[in-house]
Design a protein around this motif. Sequence first.
Motif, mmCIF file in Angstrom:
data_model
loop_
_atom_site.group_PDB
_atom_site.id
_atom_site.type_symbol
_atom_site.label_atom_id
_atom_site.label_comp_id
_atom_site.label_asym_id
_atom_site.label_seq_id
_atom_site.Cartn_x
_atom_site.Cartn_y
_atom_site.Cartn_z
ATOM 1 N N SER A 117 3.717 -8.559 9.356
ATOM 2 C CA SER A 117 3.633 -9.814 9.121
ATOM 3 C C SER A 117 2.684 -10.261 8.046
ATOM 4 C CB SER A 117 3.798 -10.691 10.505
ATOM 5 O OG SER A 117 4.021 -12.060 10.071
ATOM 6 N N ALA A 118 1.583 -9.788 8.323
ATOM 7 C CA ALA A 118 0.432 -10.438 7.508
ATOM 8 C C ALA A 118 0.797 -9.658 6.082
ATOM 9 C CB ALA A 118 -1.064 -9.576 7.945
ATOM 10 N N PHE A 119 1.272 -8.515 5.909
ATOM 11 C CA PHE A 119 1.527 -7.819 4.557
ATOM 12 C C PHE A 119 2.540 -8.712 3.799
ATOM 13 C CE2 PHE A 119 3.115 -4.694 1.693
ATOM 14 C CZ PHE A 119 2.135 -4.299 1.277
ATOM 15 N N LEU A 120 3.703 -9.033 4.802
ATOM 16 C CA LEU A 120 4.902 -9.755 3.975
ATOM 17 C C LEU A 120 4.161 -11.482 3.622
ATOM 18 C CD1 LEU A 120 7.872 -10.189 3.564
ATOM 19 C CD2 LEU A 120 7.979 -11.144 6.017
ATOM 20 N N GLY A 121 3.415 -11.879 4.500
ATOM 21 C CA GLY A 121 2.989 -13.218 4.158
ATOM 22 C C GLY A 121 3.968 -14.112 4.079
ATOM 23 N N THR A 160 13.829 -5.088 -3.373
ATOM 24 C CA THR A 160 13.403 -3.726 -3.814
ATOM 25 C C THR A 160 14.132 -2.601 -2.793
ATOM 26 O OG1 THR A 160 11.126 -3.668 -2.841
ATOM 27 C CG2 THR A 160 11.411 -4.486 -5.212
ATOM 28 N N PHE A 161 14.036 -1.485 -3.119
ATOM 29 C CA PHE A 161 14.469 -0.338 -2.174
ATOM 30 C C PHE A 161 13.591 -0.431 -0.975
ATOM 31 C CE2 PHE A 161 11.153 1.864 -4.756
ATOM 32 C CZ PHE A 161 10.648 2.713 -3.874
ATOM 33 N N VAL A 162 12.366 -0.710 -0.728
ATOM 34 C CA VAL A 162 11.646 -0.688 0.297
ATOM 35 C C VAL A 162 12.099 -1.472 1.495
ATOM 36 C CG1 VAL A 162 9.478 -2.266 -0.195
ATOM 37 C CG2 VAL A 162 9.336 -0.132 1.137
ATOM 38 N N ILE A 197 1.602 -4.084 -9.553
ATOM 39 C CA ILE A 197 1.241 -4.859 -8.380
ATOM 40 C C ILE A 197 2.458 -4.585 -7.557
ATOM 41 C CG2 ILE A 197 0.495 -7.083 -7.261
ATOM 42 C CD1 ILE A 197 -1.103 -7.950 -9.376
ATOM 43 N N GLY A 198 3.464 -4.832 -7.848
ATOM 44 C CA GLY A 198 4.559 -4.806 -7.172
ATOM 45 C C GLY A 198 4.708 -3.141 -6.728
ATOM 46 N N TRP A 199 4.418 -2.147 -7.620
ATOM 47 C CA TRP A 199 4.411 -0.892 -7.242
ATOM 48 C C TRP A 199 3.449 -0.393 -5.895
ATOM 49 C CZ3 TRP A 199 8.110 2.279 -7.087
ATOM 50 C CH2 TRP A 199 9.204 2.409 -8.176
ATOM 51 N N GLN A 200 2.315 -1.103 -6.303
ATOM 52 C CA GLN A 200 1.148 -0.652 -5.358
ATOM 53 C C GLN A 200 1.821 -1.190 -4.082
ATOM 54 O OE1 GLN A 200 -2.275 -2.874 -6.691
ATOM 55 N NE2 GLN A 200 -2.368 -1.516 -8.585
ATOM 56 N N ARG A 201 2.388 -2.220 -3.769
ATOM 57 C CA ARG A 201 2.906 -2.826 -2.363
ATOM 58 C C ARG A 201 3.872 -1.764 -1.877
ATOM 59 N NH1 ARG A 201 1.332 -7.577 -0.856
ATOM 60 N NH2 ARG A 201 3.213 -7.864 0.814
ATOM 61 N N VAL A 202 4.992 -1.281 -2.671
ATOM 62 C CA VAL A 202 5.942 -0.714 -2.383
ATOM 63 C C VAL A 202 5.455 0.778 -1.897
ATOM 64 C CG1 VAL A 202 7.898 0.638 -3.521
ATOM 65 C CG2 VAL A 202 7.913 -1.939 -3.689
ATOM 66 N N ASP A 203 4.401 1.209 -2.760
ATOM 67 C CA ASP A 203 4.080 2.675 -2.444
ATOM 68 C C ASP A 203 3.491 2.791 -1.131
ATOM 69 O OD1 ASP A 203 5.013 3.703 -4.714
ATOM 70 O OD2 ASP A 203 3.256 3.530 -6.049
ATOM 71 N N PHE A 248 9.145 -8.019 0.638
ATOM 72 C CA PHE A 248 7.933 -7.400 0.507
ATOM 73 C C PHE A 248 7.331 -7.434 -0.599
ATOM 74 C CE2 PHE A 248 8.959 -6.203 5.063
ATOM 75 C CZ PHE A 248 7.642 -6.477 5.414
ATOM 76 N N VAL A 249 7.970 -7.383 -1.811
ATOM 77 C CA VAL A 249 7.065 -7.497 -3.430
ATOM 78 C C VAL A 249 7.158 -8.988 -3.422
ATOM 79 C CG1 VAL A 249 7.617 -6.967 -5.672
ATOM 80 C CG2 VAL A 249 7.711 -5.090 -3.816
#
Length: 227
Positions: free
Chosen positions: A147-151, A162-164, A100-106, A156-157
């Motif tokens: 902002s919505a994606f960060l919640g 993370t590197f992103v 799930i974390g990788w999906q968000r980062v990608d 962000f993960v």
Amino acid sequence: MALIDSHSPSVVFGYWDVRGLGQPIRLLLEHVSEKYEDKLYVCGDGPDYDRSCWLDEKFNLGLDFPNLPYIIDGSVKIVQSGAIMRYLGRKHDLCPDDEIGWQRVDQLEDHAYDLRIKFARTCYSPDFEKTHQAYTDALPGEMKQLSAFLGNRKWFVGDKLTFVDFIMYEYLDQQLLFSPSCLDNVPTLKQYHQHFEELKNIPAYLKSNRFIKTRINNRMAFWGSGN
């Protein structure tokens, strides 16, 4: 050519003497206390913008696809900003721990690239005086999506940096220079930006003479090419 300290660096990072695509890499290297040589290539002034400082050695570094930025870490030689960030993320445990974390980062890494392209097209456009307002007008929508994606996450993960996050901080910081009020209506992103500037080694770096403040883009840009 700048060094973190007087000791011999183990890593060489090559890029123009601008923030551009290279700054997230510098931020990550600083945060993890990696000794590195920040090899700055200086583009000449207009109208020719001479790039011989890079072109003269471009094909002599042993890079598979000679380009800027690049990183040389012992026998490891990598180009492309995203590939470098993922390499450093793996090396320094700055990668997600699950799928799930990788999906968000990608998703976010690719989205950040799209945002960077939009910004660069505006900054380098000969019609900058006509087009910059349209870019500024679109920023609130971009910030609302981020902002919505960060919640309510710290990073962000989630709780793990993370590197992103280095990519996203740099994007936000550049936008603040371009449009200082762009985070006024997104308090979560403003807090995120502040949290990042409190990370280990980051405050000292931002105050150092190694930090490039206003030269966001190269000398042929119509915005962000200052010292």
